[in-house]
Design a protein around this motif. Structure first.
Motif, PDB file in Angstrom:
ATOM      1  N   SER A  78       0.808  -1.221   0.000  1.00  8.44           N
ATOM      2  CA  SER A  78       0.000   0.000   0.000  1.00  8.44           C
ATOM      3  C   SER A  78       0.843   1.275   0.000  1.00  8.44           C
ATOM      4  CB  SER A  78      -0.897   0.016   1.236  1.00  8.44           C
ATOM      5  OG  SER A  78      -0.116   0.164   2.406  1.00  8.44           O
ATOM      6  N   LEU A  79       0.194   2.358  -0.366  1.00  2.21           N
ATOM      7  CA  LEU A  79       0.793   3.680  -0.272  1.00  2.21           C
ATOM      8  C   LEU A  79       1.247   3.944   1.162  1.00  2.21           C
ATOM      9  CD1 LEU A  79       1.491   6.487  -1.397  1.00  2.21           C
ATOM     10  CD2 LEU A  79      -0.907   7.128  -1.003  1.00  2.21           C
ATOM     11  N   ALA A  80       0.415   3.605   2.136  1.00  4.81           N
ATOM     12  CA  ALA A  80       0.765   3.849   3.544  1.00  4.81           C
ATOM     13  C   ALA A  80       2.041   3.099   3.939  1.00  4.81           C
ATOM     14  CB  ALA A  80      -0.392   3.450   4.459  1.00  4.81           C
ATOM     15  N   ALA A  81       2.174   1.850   3.528  1.00  2.60           N
ATOM     16  CA  ALA A  81       3.374   1.068   3.857  1.00  2.60           C
ATOM     17  C   ALA A  81       4.610   1.681   3.206  1.00  2.60           C
ATOM     18  CB  ALA A  81       3.201  -0.378   3.423  1.00  2.60           C
ATOM     19  N   HIS A  82       4.467   2.130   1.970  1.00  2.00           N
ATOM     20  CA  HIS A  82       5.597   2.731   1.262  1.00  2.00           C
ATOM     21  C   HIS A  82       5.956   4.093   1.847  1.00  2.00           C
ATOM     22  CE1 HIS A  82       4.691   0.010  -2.433  1.00  2.00           C
ATOM     23  NE2 HIS A  82       5.307  -0.633  -1.458  1.00  2.00           N
ATOM     24  N   GLN A  83       4.962   4.855   2.249  1.00  3.49           N
ATOM     25  CA  GLN A  83       5.240   6.137   2.898  1.00  3.49           C
ATOM     26  C   GLN A  83       5.974   5.928   4.220  1.00  3.49           C
ATOM     27  OE1 GLN A  83       1.173   7.601   2.829  1.00  3.49           O
ATOM     28  NE2 GLN A  83       1.717   9.160   1.306  1.00  3.49           N
ATOM     29  N   GLU A  84       5.613   4.883   4.940  1.00  6.33           N
ATOM     30  CA  GLU A  84       6.280   4.571   6.204  1.00  6.33           C
ATOM     31  C   GLU A  84       7.746   4.193   5.979  1.00  6.33           C
ATOM     32  OE1 GLU A  84       5.853   1.270   9.711  1.00  6.33           O
ATOM     33  OE2 GLU A  84       4.001   2.124   8.919  1.00  6.33           O
ATOM     34  N   LEU A  85       8.010   3.362   4.950  1.00 13.48           N
ATOM     35  CA  LEU A  85       9.399   3.018   4.615  1.00 13.48           C
ATOM     36  C   LEU A  85      10.193   4.278   4.303  1.00 13.48           C
ATOM     37  CD1 LEU A  85       8.983  -0.044   2.213  1.00 13.48           C
ATOM     38  CD2 LEU A  85      10.153  -0.069   4.420  1.00 13.48           C
ATOM     39  N   PHE A  86       9.604   5.135   3.489  1.00  5.80           N
ATOM     40  CA  PHE A  86      10.272   6.364   3.072  1.00  5.80           C
ATOM     41  C   PHE A  86      10.564   7.267   4.267  1.00  5.80           C
ATOM     42  CE2 PHE A  86      10.426  10.648   1.218  1.00  5.80           C
ATOM     43  CZ  PHE A  86      11.363  10.452   0.213  1.00  5.80           C
ATOM     44  N   ALA A  87       9.570   7.462   5.113  1.00  4.55           N
ATOM     45  CA  ALA A  87       9.718   8.359   6.265  1.00  4.55           C
ATOM     46  C   ALA A  87      10.759   7.842   7.258  1.00  4.55           C
ATOM     47  CB  ALA A  87       8.376   8.553   6.961  1.00  4.55           C
ATOM     48  N   SER A  88      10.863   6.537   7.422  1.00  2.05           N
ATOM     49  CA  SER A  88      11.756   5.977   8.440  1.00  2.05           C
ATOM     50  C   SER A  88      13.209   5.851   7.981  1.00  2.05           C
ATOM     51  CB  SER A  88      11.243   4.616   8.904  1.00  2.05           C
ATOM     52  OG  SER A  88      11.321   3.678   7.848  1.00  2.05           O
ATOM     53  N   PHE A  89      13.465   5.997   6.687  1.00  3.71           N
ATOM     54  CA  PHE A  89      14.829   5.844   6.182  1.00  3.71           C
ATOM     55  C   PHE A  89      15.637   7.101   6.474  1.00  3.71           C
ATOM     56  CE2 PHE A  89      18.060   5.840   2.738  1.00  3.71           C
ATOM     57  CZ  PHE A  89      18.660   4.629   3.036  1.00  3.71           C
ATOM     58  N   CYS A  90      16.825   6.918   7.038  1.00  4.82           N
ATOM     59  CA  CYS A  90      17.641   8.065   7.453  1.00  4.82           C
ATOM     60  C   CYS A  90      18.702   8.457   6.424  1.00  4.82           C
ATOM     61  CB  CYS A  90      18.312   7.764   8.789  1.00  4.82           C
ATOM     62  SG  CYS A  90      17.127   7.596  10.136  1.00  4.82           S
ATOM     63  N   GLY A  91      18.868   7.668   5.384  1.00  3.69           N
ATOM     64  CA  GLY A  91      19.875   7.985   4.373  1.00  3.69           C
ATOM     65  C   GLY A  91      19.313   8.862   3.268  1.00  3.69           C
ATOM     66  N   LYS A  92      20.022   8.863   2.147  1.00  9.85           N
ATOM     67  CA  LYS A  92      19.625   9.650   0.983  1.00  9.85           C
ATOM     68  C   LYS A  92      18.348   9.057   0.398  1.00  9.85           C
ATOM     69  CE  LYS A  92      21.862  11.769  -2.923  1.00  9.85           C
ATOM     70  NZ  LYS A  92      23.123  11.842  -3.656  1.00  9.85           N
ATOM     71  N   LYS A  93      17.356   9.919   0.150  1.00  7.55           N
ATOM     72  CA  LYS A  93      16.085   9.411  -0.359  1.00  7.55           C
ATOM     73  C   LYS A  93      15.446  10.412  -1.307  1.00  7.55           C
ATOM     74  CE  LYS A  93      13.814  10.604   4.026  1.00  7.55           C
ATOM     75  NZ  LYS A  93      13.052  10.029   5.146  1.00  7.55           N
ATOM     76  N   HIS A  94      14.666   9.844  -2.241  1.00  5.30           N
ATOM     77  CA  HIS A  94      14.010  10.637  -3.271  1.00  5.30           C
ATOM     78  C   HIS A  94      12.588  10.109  -3.446  1.00  5.30           C
ATOM     79  CE1 HIS A  94      18.175  11.581  -4.468  1.00  5.30           C
ATOM     80  NE2 HIS A  94      18.370  10.294  -4.297  1.00  5.30           N
ATOM     81  N   GLU A  95      11.643  11.008  -3.563  1.00  2.00           N
ATOM     82  CA  GLU A  95      10.282  10.634  -3.970  1.00  2.00           C
ATOM     83  C   GLU A  95      10.064  11.268  -5.337  1.00  2.00           C
ATOM     84  OE1 GLU A  95       5.600  10.710  -2.587  1.00  2.00           O
ATOM     85  OE2 GLU A  95       7.078  11.802  -1.390  1.00  2.00           O
ATOM     86  N   LEU A  96       9.901  10.412  -6.338  1.00  2.00           N
ATOM     87  CA  LEU A  96       9.708  10.877  -7.706  1.00  2.00           C
ATOM     88  C   LEU A  96       8.233  10.769  -8.041  1.00  2.00           C
ATOM     89  CD1 LEU A  96      12.806   9.142  -9.348  1.00  2.00           C
ATOM     90  CD2 LEU A  96      12.671  11.354  -8.178  1.00  2.00           C
ATOM     91  N   LYS A  97       7.638  11.881  -8.451  1.00  2.00           N
ATOM     92  CA  LYS A  97       6.187  11.958  -8.589  1.00  2.00           C
ATOM     93  C   LYS A  97       5.697  12.005 -10.027  1.00  2.00           C
ATOM     94  CE  LYS A  97       5.320  13.837  -4.054  1.00  2.00           C
ATOM     95  NZ  LYS A  97       4.471  14.706  -3.271  1.00  2.00           N
ATOM     96  N   SER A  98       6.554  11.670 -10.976  1.00  2.00           N
ATOM     97  CA  SER A  98       6.110  11.612 -12.375  1.00  2.00           C
ATOM     98  C   SER A  98       7.030  10.691 -13.166  1.00  2.00           C
ATOM     99  CB  SER A  98       6.117  13.009 -13.010  1.00  2.00           C
ATOM    100  OG  SER A  98       7.446  13.452 -13.217  1.00  2.00           O
ATOM    101  N   ASN A  99       6.533  10.223 -14.296  1.00  2.00           N
ATOM    102  CA  ASN A  99       7.368   9.416 -15.185  1.00  2.00           C
ATOM    103  C   ASN A  99       8.572  10.237 -15.656  1.00  2.00           C
ATOM    104  OD1 ASN A  99       5.672   7.184 -15.041  1.00  2.00           O
ATOM    105  ND2 ASN A  99       4.539   7.727 -16.874  1.00  2.00           N
ATOM    106  N   GLU A 100       8.363  11.530 -15.874  1.00  2.00           N
ATOM    107  CA  GLU A 100       9.442  12.396 -16.347  1.00  2.00           C
ATOM    108  C   GLU A 100      10.560  12.513 -15.306  1.00  2.00           C
ATOM    109  OE1 GLU A 100       5.875  12.772 -18.518  1.00  2.00           O
ATOM    110  OE2 GLU A 100       6.131  13.242 -16.394  1.00  2.00           O
TER     111      GLU A 100
END
Length: 165
Positions: free
Chosen positions: A135-157
């Motif tokens: 789910s989106l919620a599970a993926h958001q939780e993974l993203f929020a809890s990661f302390c290293g370099k992270k990116h959320e890409l919101k389009s195919n471009e």
């Protein structure tokens, strides 16, 4: 050193980005679909899948791992230096599914793959409201809890122009 995990909804572009990054960086690529399932519709034992992930990481200094399984990503995330959350929205994911090339490691033919398209489009549409590891919620939780370099890409471009580093 490239140790990147890519995750998101079905059809978000995980495999496309993972193949491109692994190829351009000349690192190993692991598609979690290849070890999440014992056979179509039957999940592999989570302990066995986790052991396979740990084995892959121990054999490869640099890698790209991709999938939608929060439980399996958790087995690898402590080894990651960077994560990429592909979140282009439901409509983009569905359009990507409609134009997906044949995946021979998953289906015997393009026709077999296309037989599952209606089910896949429904599955993709449920992403924002599901409560499971996909789910989106599970993926958001993974993203929020990661302390290293992270990116959320919101389009195919954004995904098409992304480079590691």
């Amino acid at each position: 050193m490239i140790r990147t995990i890519i995750f998101g909804n079905s059809g978000s572009g995980k495999s496309t980005l993972a193949h491109r990054l692994a190829s351009s960086e000349r690192v190993e690529h692991l598609d979690l679909d290849t070890l999440a399932w014992k056979e179509p519709g039957v999940r592999q034992d989570i302990e066995l899948s986790t052991a396979q992930i740990v084995n892959f990481i121990s054999r490869n200094e640099q890698w790209v791992i991709e999938g939608c399984y929060a439980s399996l990503i958790e087995a690898a995330i402590e080894h990651a230096r960077e994560i990429i959350f592909l979140n282009p929205g439901t409509e983009s994911c569905q359009n990507n599914c409609r134009s997906r090339p044949w995946e021979p490691h998953k289906y015997a033919s393009k026709e077999d793959q296309d037989k599952n398209l209606a089910m896949l489009l429904d599955w993709v549409a449920q992403y924002p409201t599901r409560g499971d590891e996909f789910s989106l919620a599970a993926h958001q939780e993974l993203f929020a809890s990661f302390c290293g370099k992270k990116h959320e890409l919101k389009s195919n471009e954004e995904a098409q122009s992304f480079t590691c580093g």
